[in-house]
Design an enzyme around this catalytic site. Structure first.
Site, PDB file in Angstrom:
ATOM      1  CE  LYS A  13      -5.493   6.807  -9.818  1.00 59.54           C
ATOM      2  NZ  LYS A  13      -6.459   7.423  -8.883  1.00 59.54           N
ATOM      3  NE  ARG A  87      -2.656  12.770  -8.199  1.00 58.95           N
ATOM      4  CZ  ARG A  87      -2.468  11.505  -7.825  1.00 58.95           C
ATOM      5  NH1 ARG A  87      -1.607  10.738  -8.461  1.00 58.95           N
ATOM      6  NH2 ARG A  87      -3.136  11.002  -6.824  1.00 58.95           N
ATOM      7  NE  ARG A 126      -6.454   3.581  -0.226  1.00 61.41           N
ATOM      8  CZ  ARG A 126      -6.246   4.314  -1.307  1.00 61.41           C
ATOM      9  NH1 ARG A 126      -6.593   3.860  -2.496  1.00 61.41           N
ATOM     10  NH2 ARG A 126      -5.710   5.502  -1.206  1.00 61.41           N
ATOM     11  NE  ARG A 160      -2.165   6.352   0.215  1.00 63.82           N
ATOM     12  CZ  ARG A 160      -2.480   6.638  -1.039  1.00 63.82           C
ATOM     13  NH1 ARG A 160      -2.546   5.684  -1.933  1.00 63.82           N
ATOM     14  NH2 ARG A 160      -2.723   7.873  -1.388  1.00 63.82           N
ATOM     15  NE  ARG A 171      -5.530  11.171  -1.388  1.00 61.09           N
ATOM     16  CZ  ARG A 171      -5.837  10.036  -0.766  1.00 61.09           C
ATOM     17  NH1 ARG A 171      -6.118  10.044   0.527  1.00 61.09           N
ATOM     18  NH2 ARG A 171      -5.881   8.910  -1.432  1.00 61.09           N
TER      19      ARG A 171
HETATM   20  P1  ADP Z   1      -4.434   8.394  -4.751  1.00 61.41           P
HETATM   21  O1  ADP Z   1      -4.894   7.278  -3.900  1.00 61.41           O
HETATM   22  O2  ADP Z   1      -4.859   9.724  -4.229  1.00 61.41           O
HETATM   23  O3  ADP Z   1      -4.709   8.187  -6.207  1.00 61.41           O
HETATM   24  P2  ADP Z   1      -1.499   8.222  -5.110  1.00 61.41           P
HETATM   25  O4  ADP Z   1      -0.958   7.075  -4.375  1.00 61.41           O
HETATM   26  O5  ADP Z   1      -1.516   8.168  -6.593  1.00 61.41           O
HETATM   27  O6  ADP Z   1      -2.913   8.494  -4.489  1.00 61.41           O
HETATM   28  O7  ADP Z   1      -0.721   9.566  -4.708  1.00 61.41           O
HETATM   29  C1  ADP Z   1      -0.554   9.960  -3.346  1.00 61.41           C
HETATM   30  C2  ADP Z   1      -0.006  11.394  -3.292  1.00 61.41           C
HETATM   31  O8  ADP Z   1       1.249  11.473  -3.986  1.00 61.41           O
HETATM   32  C3  ADP Z   1      -0.864  12.461  -3.965  1.00 61.41           C
HETATM   33  O9  ADP Z   1      -1.904  12.931  -3.126  1.00 61.41           O
HETATM   34  C4  ADP Z   1       0.190  13.531  -4.264  1.00 61.41           C
HETATM   35  O10 ADP Z   1       0.566  14.240  -3.099  1.00 61.41           O
HETATM   36  C5  ADP Z   1       1.381  12.709  -4.688  1.00 61.41           C
HETATM   37  N1  ADP Z   1       1.395  12.436  -6.151  1.00 61.41           N
HETATM   38  C6  ADP Z   1       1.313  11.222  -6.746  1.00 61.41           C
HETATM   39  N2  ADP Z   1       1.361  11.321  -8.088  1.00 61.41           N
HETATM   40  C7  ADP Z   1       1.460  12.650  -8.349  1.00 61.41           C
HETATM   41  C8  ADP Z   1       1.531  13.421  -9.558  1.00 61.41           C
HETATM   42  N3  ADP Z   1       1.497  12.828 -10.761  1.00 61.41           N
HETATM   43  N4  ADP Z   1       1.631  14.763  -9.453  1.00 61.41           N
HETATM   44  C9  ADP Z   1       1.667  15.362  -8.257  1.00 61.41           C
HETATM   45  N5  ADP Z   1       1.587  14.706  -7.092  1.00 61.41           N
HETATM   46  C10 ADP Z   1       1.493  13.367  -7.126  1.00 61.41           C
END
Ligand code: ADP
Ligand code: ZN
Length: 214
Positions: A13, A87, A126, A160, A171
């Site tokens: 994404k 989400r 990554r 990360r 996740r």
């Molecule tokens: P990913 O690589 O898992 O898509 P993101 O960078 O979007 O990761 O998000 C990292 C973390 O931030 C998630 O695992 C969660 O803990 C938190 N997070 C991000 N966006 C949301 C959301 N919309 N609702 C709840 N938690 C979120």
């Protein structure tokens, strides 16, 4: 045009959102990036969510909806890309309300389809540039031999804290339990478009462009 990029962690994404920002002047709203920024600047909220994020769990709906609300109320754009938000079904409902309050619409939901094995491989390989956020991958896009970012020249690469196998399991489970119902939700609204996220970066990009320009 406002779109959601939907897909499990590691679906790509962020990579695709960057293209849309660079080439179409859209504004990316990534709740993950906002939460990481809140942690780095040590805000009360950032400290509160740190452990939850590192474990791979979702932070509460209130917090992320608040972050998106703030952006939609202050930023103007000819198109938002929602990345990592919504989400949960509650977040999806809230987004619909927030957009209509601003006189905006949701124009497409683009679901990036990938399989779990590919996700684990991608995420554990990554790293990100600390200077500009460019994403590198040990297999598909390695850090250059001179260890300087091709985009900004910085030589500070980060992995990360939640890109490890244990957090990744959580996740993925959070994704299947709480986020995947959004596929049906947006399908029922007639807004769902699937693209094959396993192709080359350029072909995924072309598939997304085809949806957006239709
Ligand atoms: P990913 O690589 O898992 O898509 P993101 O960078 O979007 O990761 O998000 C990292 C973390 O931030 C998630 O695992 C969660 O803990 C938190 N997070 C991000 N966006 C949301 C959301 N919309 N609702 C709840 N938690 C979120
Ligand atoms: Zn960089």
């Amino acid at each position: 045009m406002n779109i959601i990029l939907l897909g499990p962690p590691g679906a790509g994404k962020g990579t695709q959102a960057r293209f849309l920002v660079d080439e179409r002047g859209m504004v990316q709203l990534s709740t993950g990036d906002m939460l990481r920024a809140a942690r780095t600047s040590g805000t009360e909220m950032g400290n509160k969510v740190a452990a939850v994020m590192d474990a791979g769990e979702l932070v509460t709906d209130d917090i992320v909806i608040g972050l998106i609300r703030e952006q939609l109320e202050t930023v103007t754009s000819n198109g938002f890309i929602f990345d990592g938000f919504p989400r949960t079904l509650a977040q999806a409902d809230a987004l619909g309300d927030l957009l209509s309050e601003q006189g905006e619409t949701l124009d497409a939901v683009i679901a990036m389809e990938v399989d779990d094995e590919a996700l684990v491989a991608r995420i554990t390989a990554r790293s990100t540039c600390g200077g500009c956020g460019e994403v590198y991958n040990d297999q598909t896009k390695p850090i250059p031999a001179d260890e300087k970012c091709t985009n900004c020249g910085a030589s500070d690469f980060k992995r990360r804290a939640d890109d490890n196998e244990e957090s990744l399991k959580t996740r993925l489970m959070e994704y299947y339990k709480k986020t995947s119902p959004l596929l049906g939700y947006y399908y029922a609204k007639g807004q769902m478009h699937g693209v094959n996220g396993l192709g080359e970066i350029e072909s995924v990009k072309a598939d997304i462009a085809a949806v957006m320009d239709a």
